[in-house]
Design a protein around this motif. Structure first.
Motif, PDB file in Angstrom:
ATOM      1  N   GLU A 109       0.822  -1.220   0.000  1.00 55.62           N
ATOM      2  CA  GLU A 109       0.000   0.000   0.000  1.00 55.62           C
ATOM      3  C   GLU A 109       0.854   1.267   0.000  1.00 55.62           C
ATOM      4  OE1 GLU A 109      -3.581   2.171   2.462  1.00 55.62           O
ATOM      5  OE2 GLU A 109      -3.276   0.025   2.732  1.00 55.62           O
ATOM      6  N   PRO A 110       1.823   1.418   0.918  1.00 54.98           N
ATOM      7  CA  PRO A 110       2.651   2.620   0.847  1.00 54.98           C
ATOM      8  C   PRO A 110       3.501   2.685  -0.434  1.00 54.98           C
ATOM      9  CG  PRO A 110       3.316   1.258   2.716  1.00 54.98           C
ATOM     10  CD  PRO A 110       2.098   0.639   2.132  1.00 54.98           C
ATOM     11  N   LEU A 111       3.948   1.544  -0.951  1.00 51.68           N
ATOM     12  CA  LEU A 111       4.674   1.552  -2.222  1.00 51.68           C
ATOM     13  C   LEU A 111       3.774   2.040  -3.346  1.00 51.68           C
ATOM     14  CD1 LEU A 111       6.842  -1.686  -2.482  1.00 51.68           C
ATOM     15  CD2 LEU A 111       7.603   0.669  -2.339  1.00 51.68           C
ATOM     16  N   SER A 112       2.523   1.603  -3.325  1.00 52.88           N
ATOM     17  CA  SER A 112       1.557   2.038  -4.339  1.00 52.88           C
ATOM     18  C   SER A 112       1.327   3.534  -4.253  1.00 52.88           C
ATOM     19  CB  SER A 112       0.233   1.293  -4.174  1.00 52.88           C
ATOM     20  OG  SER A 112       0.404  -0.079  -4.431  1.00 52.88           O
ATOM     21  N   ALA A 113       1.223   4.062  -3.033  1.00 51.51           N
ATOM     22  CA  ALA A 113       1.022   5.506  -2.862  1.00 51.51           C
ATOM     23  C   ALA A 113       2.221   6.269  -3.409  1.00 51.51           C
ATOM     24  CB  ALA A 113       0.794   5.839  -1.389  1.00 51.51           C
TER      25      ALA A 113
END
Length: 135
Positions: A109-113
């Motif tokens: 999720e943080p990588l996607s953001a």
């Protein structure tokens, strides 16, 4: 973000000492993570493994230009960080499959953001770079 810092990004919620001690910088878990993800192959491997488990040769074929040595070093480092699981299946010859651990899954999720931000601001950054280099 705490109630007293509403609207303040968490990276700005606490003041850094001036100058920032090098020992603090080297011990920072955020810097450590960015050093790990900032290498040439780690983020790509995490994204590939985020979709499904892969066998070693499958990973090797999926990434143009990565040597077997570098693939092995990178998956071992991600495994040492607790982000990737290596599972040896008792076949002849043995087959090895890599997958994300539950901890590795939480990183998607943080990588996607971060990836979304990079795509959204790519043109602005490219323009800024072109102005910087032509000045």
């Amino acid at each position: 973000m705490s109630g007293t810092h509403t609207g303040v990004p968490s990276v700005l919620a606490n003041e850094l000492p001036r100058p920032v001690p090098i020992d603090d910088l080297e011990a920072c878990p955020v810097g450590d993570l960015f050093r790990r993800l900032g290498d040439k192959w780690s983020m790509l491997l995490l994204i590939l493994l985020g979709s499904r488990p892969h066998r070693y040769n499958e990973l090797h074929r999926a990434i143009e230009g990565i040597s077997q040595r570098m693939l092995t070093r990178t998956v071992r480092a991600l495994e040492a960080d607790g982000l990737v699981r290596r599972e040896v299946h008792p076949t002849v010859p043995p087959s090895v499959e890599y997958s994300l651990t539950p901890l590795g899954q939480t990183l998607l999720e943080p990588l996607s953001a971060l990836a979304d931000w990079a795509v959204r601001h790519e043109a602005e950054m490219n323009e800024a770079r072109s102005h910087h280099t032509s000045a």
